[in-house]
Structure formats: structure tokens, C-alpha cells
Design an enzyme around this catalytic site. Structure first.
Site, mmCIF file in Angstrom:
data_model
loop_
_atom_site.group_PDB
_atom_site.id
_atom_site.type_symbol
_atom_site.label_atom_id
_atom_site.label_comp_id
_atom_site.label_asym_id
_atom_site.label_seq_id
_atom_site.Cartn_x
_atom_site.Cartn_y
_atom_site.Cartn_z
ATOM 1 N N CYS A 131 -20.581 -58.175 32.619
ATOM 2 C CA CYS A 131 -20.497 -58.229 34.083
ATOM 3 C C CYS A 131 -21.748 -57.616 34.718
ATOM 4 O O CYS A 131 -22.398 -58.232 35.564
ATOM 5 C CB CYS A 131 -19.248 -57.500 34.588
ATOM 6 S SG CYS A 131 -17.717 -58.396 34.268
ATOM 7 N N GLU A 183 -19.317 -54.611 44.136
ATOM 8 C CA GLU A 183 -20.280 -53.792 43.410
ATOM 9 C C GLU A 183 -21.535 -53.531 44.249
ATOM 10 O O GLU A 183 -22.083 -54.423 44.873
ATOM 11 C CB GLU A 183 -20.673 -54.455 42.081
ATOM 12 C CG GLU A 183 -19.517 -54.571 41.089
ATOM 13 C CD GLU A 183 -18.997 -53.217 40.598
ATOM 14 O OE1 GLU A 183 -19.669 -52.199 40.814
ATOM 15 O OE2 GLU A 183 -17.893 -53.204 40.011
ATOM 16 N N ARG A 191 -19.372 -51.985 24.531
ATOM 17 C CA ARG A 191 -18.330 -51.262 23.800
ATOM 18 C C ARG A 191 -17.652 -52.167 22.781
ATOM 19 O O ARG A 191 -17.169 -51.711 21.744
ATOM 20 C CB ARG A 191 -17.291 -50.710 24.798
ATOM 21 C CG ARG A 191 -16.288 -49.765 24.169
ATOM 22 C CD ARG A 191 -15.418 -49.079 25.201
ATOM 23 N NE ARG A 191 -14.573 -49.966 25.963
ATOM 24 C CZ ARG A 191 -13.478 -50.579 25.497
ATOM 25 N NH1 ARG A 191 -13.101 -50.390 24.252
ATOM 26 N NH2 ARG A 191 -12.762 -51.369 26.271
ATOM 27 N N HIS A 224 -15.786 -57.387 41.316
ATOM 28 C CA HIS A 224 -14.849 -57.208 40.206
ATOM 29 C C HIS A 224 -13.412 -57.349 40.713
ATOM 30 O O HIS A 224 -13.082 -56.856 41.789
ATOM 31 C CB HIS A 224 -15.024 -55.819 39.582
ATOM 32 C CG HIS A 224 -15.872 -55.800 38.354
ATOM 33 N ND1 HIS A 224 -16.986 -55.021 38.219
ATOM 34 C CD2 HIS A 224 -15.757 -56.491 37.174
ATOM 35 C CE1 HIS A 224 -17.524 -55.207 37.018
ATOM 36 N NE2 HIS A 224 -16.796 -56.098 36.363
#
Lengths: 213, 213, 213, 213
Positions: free
Chosen positions: A141, A78, A88, A165
Site C-alpha cells: 500500500c 493517508e 512483514r 485505506h
């Protein structure tokens, strides 16, 4: 040299989280680098608290937080974490923040302190798919990556830190249609390579790894 | 009320850019809102210069920059632009910056000033796929979005601005395998809806639209 | 010249079936070709009975059955139907055959009688994504295609027949993640082109359209 | 009990073919089952000739041909082979047949003689993604599967035979965007499971594994 590696608890109905499964499998010493391992709750706020406790307890030189990226094909290094929680689904304790700042006094975003392109290239040299990613999402995350980089910015300036990730492992996708995965062995190997590259590259390499969108 | 809409020149070997094709098709007046249209070069730096010239020339209340997101399935309302140019391919004048800051005195990132979730929801109400996106990439689209928000932050505080990515149109994918697309009519309609929502929603709505990663 | 076009009832929880929606929108006469339209139940066996009734009633020269292929990106001109019913979900009357033959005295498979590559090429000329497909699945679509070609083989040798799969339309994918779609206007236009090509090409063209797997 | 396993030469610009790489790694004896291994040229016609030579030489009870299915996510147990060569690219000797029959006196298609659903289920029990597939394409894989089943139909009625497609291995997708893969270890393990299931299941199991399209 000491590296703290963190993985997450399973979440979202999964029985395992490949991030911590891979970390558990790693050796405790890699080429004179001491590896410290921790599992972090998949919970907003508490995850950053646990992370800071581990930093205080172990005083690491480098911190690499690792998380599961269901739906991605490769190891994703990342680039950046953003100051936004937008869940979500609920986290493991039922929290579901929508469009909240992670730290009100934090920057809009923080860039990873790791040599992200060097890590991706080193992993690919071993035949393992890897790439730089420009979003860690807006769930726990990104929250932990942002928290880590915020803490480094505010309090622990001598730590290098960032986030990686990892895809699902095969057993997680048996009943999911056309969903990518990577073997746990390759994820573990990729994280070992990432640790070495994080130690060995003082600066990142200059190669094309950008995305058009 | 005046809204400046910008699209891009074709790039990356494409003959058209659906962003400007759609804008060309839009009316000049939408519910008392005056629409000003501009095509921007797909070139680092120069694109932001042209954008600022148009802002100075037209003095808009709202600026919506639009770009092509090949490979995406839906209208993407971008949440954030990051201070990084990292070009996978050269731009239309051969520039290919790698890991350079866009503005050395800019923030790490800027959040869109548009009501991004309201726009996505309004578009979906008309049966057109739409979603909030957390990355505009690291090519000229992110560059222009960052430049717009930087300019707003530094000089044009009363402008609301943001960025929308649109999919390929069908003619572009005839020889691409399994690549998503949207009809030019629906892209045009989506941008009209986005203009109205940008004017009508003083604040964004609070609904789940986050991504796990 | 008379062409019978059939679409299906909605199934699998969908409110519409783009196959019949598109057929409804077609003109009744295309360049002196008379178009007869019929909706067929998404039900094993009964669908073939209704199809044969329509054939007897209208005595068409060409029969093109059309079905919804959720998840496909382009207009799919089917090459072959296989003698196997294997339903992943129940049909609209609750039947869910597993590994049953469609007709015990039928061939293992029948090839389409339509100029499948000419149809795909003609559709692509109009900027609409299209391709030859080598599987119509094992649900009611394959069932009807097989039934049509079986009937032609056994009883109606002077009919040319085949099957075309069409993608979802946009409104169907609003809440589906990363799912391709095509506008109803383009599906309708593609079917009009398919009718013309089916009439105009006595033989199929010889071009590469195969798939490695 | 003797099982002949065949893999293919690399093709299409690849340096390895995971089908034969996996077969090479398999043991020569699996639970009293003797394994015979052969590499087959990725060439129309010649591939079937080599296959028949191996059948004559080894007189196997079961033949499982294995091929690479770039782009697929899981081990694919093929249901059917069709009487059509339609090459998207030239084979390894430059042949590129378009819409030719494989055997002029062959059926339109032949169904696999293997217990395809039992194989898929047994593989999934070990945490390895697997599914029944309804198309083996129209290149050399389908050609060999068709050839095998034609030979069984015409001359070697006591052989059970079929085809399994395997994904790319990780090293093949390093420079391919969003392309699925499986570790060589899991492919090898899946083929061992497939051999056992082919021997142990006299008849296939009756479970849902069909595809809507």
C-alpha cells in the site's frame, strides 16, 4: 473530469480485498465525473507498473489508490508515503523486500496531493467514521502510494493523487477476535464522497486532525 | 563516546512524562559511554532550540530523543520524522500549529540514523516489548525528531540521531480505561539497552519488522 | 490469621503462569498474616480436588485463588463465578468440557466473599491498575473460583474466598501484537495488598465500580 | 408463534439506541412468526415493570430483550444475568444503585433460556460477527435480563427468554477514538436471524464458544 480509482487483489490469506470490492460497486459517473476503475496486483514493483499503464491509458485528472487496512477502525486518508519497502509478509508473488528504497532517486517521502482533511470531514458528515492517517505502513500500500506520488512528481505534474485505506468488511473478521470492520456499503459510499471532495476542494481545509503519536 | 538523551516535560494534563522520568533514573556512565541528560520543553520551536543548545554545549556522538506515546503497548523505535506540525491539542505554551512545515527548506521527511531494528531486537531479548514504528505523530515528538535530523543533515553530519517513544507508566493509567503501560524500571532498562545498541551497531540489522499498514 | 494463595500451572502454550510466579515471590508472613502458597493444576475437576486438599491441610481463614487473564489490562478482582464449564481450548490433561455444570447441586453462580471493591481501590492507591470484573470466563479459572465458593457454601462456611485475575507479564507478550501486560513486581505487590485488604475489610466498601456491559 | 422483542431508550448521552432502532426496522411477521416490538425505559425497576406489562399484554412464546453494548465488536448473545445492580452512571431517571440485589428472593444468577450458541452460529453464517458473552454488565441491560429470567422462573415458565447485546452504529462513534461499530442493517438482520434460530432450535448446539477469561 476523470478520476482513476484503484483497488488491490486479496492478499495475506484473505479471500477478498474490500478496496476493490468497494470500487467495483461504485457508479461509472458521479456528478459529471467519469470514474475509471482498476485492480492492481498486490506485488512490489509490478503494482506501480500497472498503475502507470492505467495512468497512460486513461489520462486521469485525479488518481485515488485504495487499499485494505486490517485492524483500523475507520476510513483512513493517508497523509504521506515513505521511501521504504519493509515487508512483514511476502507479497502475492513471494517478494519480501526488507528496508529497501522504492526509488533510489526519490525523496524520503511525498505528501498526498488530495485535500485529506476535507475528505475525512465530508465522509464523517455522512455518519461514516474517517480520519487522517500519518502512516500507510511499509508494505505494498505504501509502495503504491509512494510510486503514484513519485510518478506525479517526476512525470505527471498535473495529476492530483493520494491514497485511502479502508477497514476489513464484516465477513473477513468472523473468525478474528476483536477486529474492527465496516460494511461494504459504507466503504463504497465513503469512496464516492472522497471522489467528490477531491474534485470540489481546490485546497484542503485547515482543521485539527493531527495525532500526538 | 558521549550520548545525549533528551526527555520531555509533562503535557496534555499528565503530571509526569515517563520519557524524562526514565532518563533521570539512568546511570551517567554505561560501559565507558558518557550519558548526558536533558529535559526539553513540550513546545513547538523552543524544543528544537533547546535541543540544539544542548548539542552545542555537549558535542555528543549520538543523540536519542525520547517521548511519551500514550496508547502504545511497547517501546517504539521511530523510523522516520515528517515535515509537518499538526497539533491535536495545544503545546505547553498554547501553540497549536495546523499543517505547517517544520523547516521550509527541509526534506519531506528524514529517516532515523539509529540502528532501529537492532535496538528493538536487543530490547526484546531482555523480555521487554519493543517494535519499530513508522509514525511519530504530528505533535512535538515528531517535531523534535524532525528538528534533530534536520540539524544533523544541515550542520552536524557526524552525529547519529533518532527518536524512541515509550508507553505510559502504570500510575498514569489508573483512571484510563483499557490503556497500555510499562513499568518505569523496564522503560529505563530499555533506554540503557538502546544506548548500548546505538553505540555497538555500526549498521542496522536486516530483519522483518515492517507493518502492513 | 492464615491466607491460602493459589496460582496455576502454565497453560495454552505459555512457558510461565504469572499467577504462580507472583505468589512464589511473596513473603511468607505479611503483617502477622501467615501466607500459604500452592500451585494448582490447570485441569478441570483435579484443580478443585487439589484446592480442597490444601484447604484441609492448612485450614486457612481466607483463600485467594489467582489466575492468568491474557488480554486484560489490569488486576481483575472477580465478582462472581458461574456454574458452567465451556472450554475454548483443552486443559493441561486434554479435557475440553462444553456447557457442562461444574456441580449439579450447585447454585447458578456464587458471589465472591472477598471485599472486591476495597481490594481494587487499595491496589490503585499504589499506582497499580485494578478493577472489579464481572466474568472469570468459562475455563479452569472460573471452574476453580466456582469450586472454591461451592465448597465454602457447602462445607467451609467460615472461610472467606474469592478469585483474582492478573495480566500477562512482559516476557509473555514479546511476540504478541498489541497485548497488555504488567510487571511481575507489580503483580506481586498487588497480591500483597489484596491479602492485607482481605484481612482488614470486614465488609466491602460502597463505591461505583460497575460496568455498563 | 409470537416473539416479543424489546429495545432500550438512548442513555449515557447517546442520541439513539441501536437496540430499538434495529427492532423498529424489523418486519412484523417473519416466517409465520408474529413479532411484537416494545421500547423499554433505561431505568432500574421501571424497565422490568414495563417488560412484565408487555408480557401480560402480548402473551409471547419467546422474549428477546436487546441492548446497546458500546465497545463490543460483535453481536453478543448473553449467557447469564447476575443478581447485582452496580451502576457506573445514573440511569435515565437518576438512579444509581451500588451493589444491590435485583430481587432479594432471586437466584444469584439465571442462565439464558435461548439457544445461545445456535443463534451466534446462525448469525455468523450470514457474515455478521457474533459471539456468546458471559457478562451483560451490571447496569440496566443485566437488570432487565435478570428480571426477565426471574419472571420466567417465578411466573411464566412456558416462555423462552434471553438477551442480546448489539454494538454501536457508525454514527455514534464519529467522535469516539478506536471504537467498534456495526451497521444498523446488519444489526437488524442479526436480530431477524436470532428470532428464527430461537424458534427453530429446541435445544442449543454443543460447540466451543467459551472464553478463557
Amino acid at each position: 473530469m476523470k478520476v482513476l480509482l484503484t483497488g488491490f487483489e486479496p492478499f495475506g490469506g484473505e479471500r477478498v480485498n474490500p478496496s476493490y470490492e468497494a470500487i467495483k460497486n461504485m457508479p461509472d459517473i458521479i456528478e459529471n465525473i467519469q470514474i475509471v476503475k482498476a485492480e492492481i496486483p498486490t506485488v512490489f514493483k509490478k503494482s506501480i507498473q500497472v498503475l502507470e499503464e492505467k495512468i497512460i491509458e486513461h489520462n486521469p485528472d485525479i488518481v485515488i489508490c485504495v487499499g485494505q487496512a486490517g485492524g483500523r477502525f475507520e476510513i483512513s486518508i493517508e497523509r504521506i508515503a515513505i521511501n521504504a519497502d519493509d515487508a512483514r509478509i511476502p507479497d502475492n508473488e513471494g517478494n519480501q523486500p526488507i528496508d529497501e528504497k522504492i526509488f533510489s532517486d526519490g525523496d524520503a517521502a511525498y505528501f498526498s496531493k488530495l485535500p485529506i482533511k476535507a475528505i475525512a470531514e465530508e465522509i464523517k458528515k455522512f455518519g461514516i467514521p474517517a480520519a487522517v492517517s500519518n502512516t500507510a505502513g511499509t508494505f505494498v500500500c505504501n509502495h503504491v502510494m509512494y510510486g503514484l506520488l513519485y510518478l506525479i512528481d517526476k512525470k505527471y505534474a498535473n495529476i492530483k493523487g493520494g491514497f485511502i485505506h479502508v477497514p476489513f468488511i464484516p465477513q473477513q473478521v468472523i473468525n478474528k477476535f476483536n477486529t474492527p470492520y465496516m460494511s461494504l456499503e459504507q466503504i463504497t459510499q465513503a469512496l464516492i464522497i472522497a471522489v467528490k471532495a477531491s474534485v470540489n476542494y481546490e485546497e484542503d481545509i485547515k482543521i485539527t486532525q493531527g495525532k500526538i503519536c
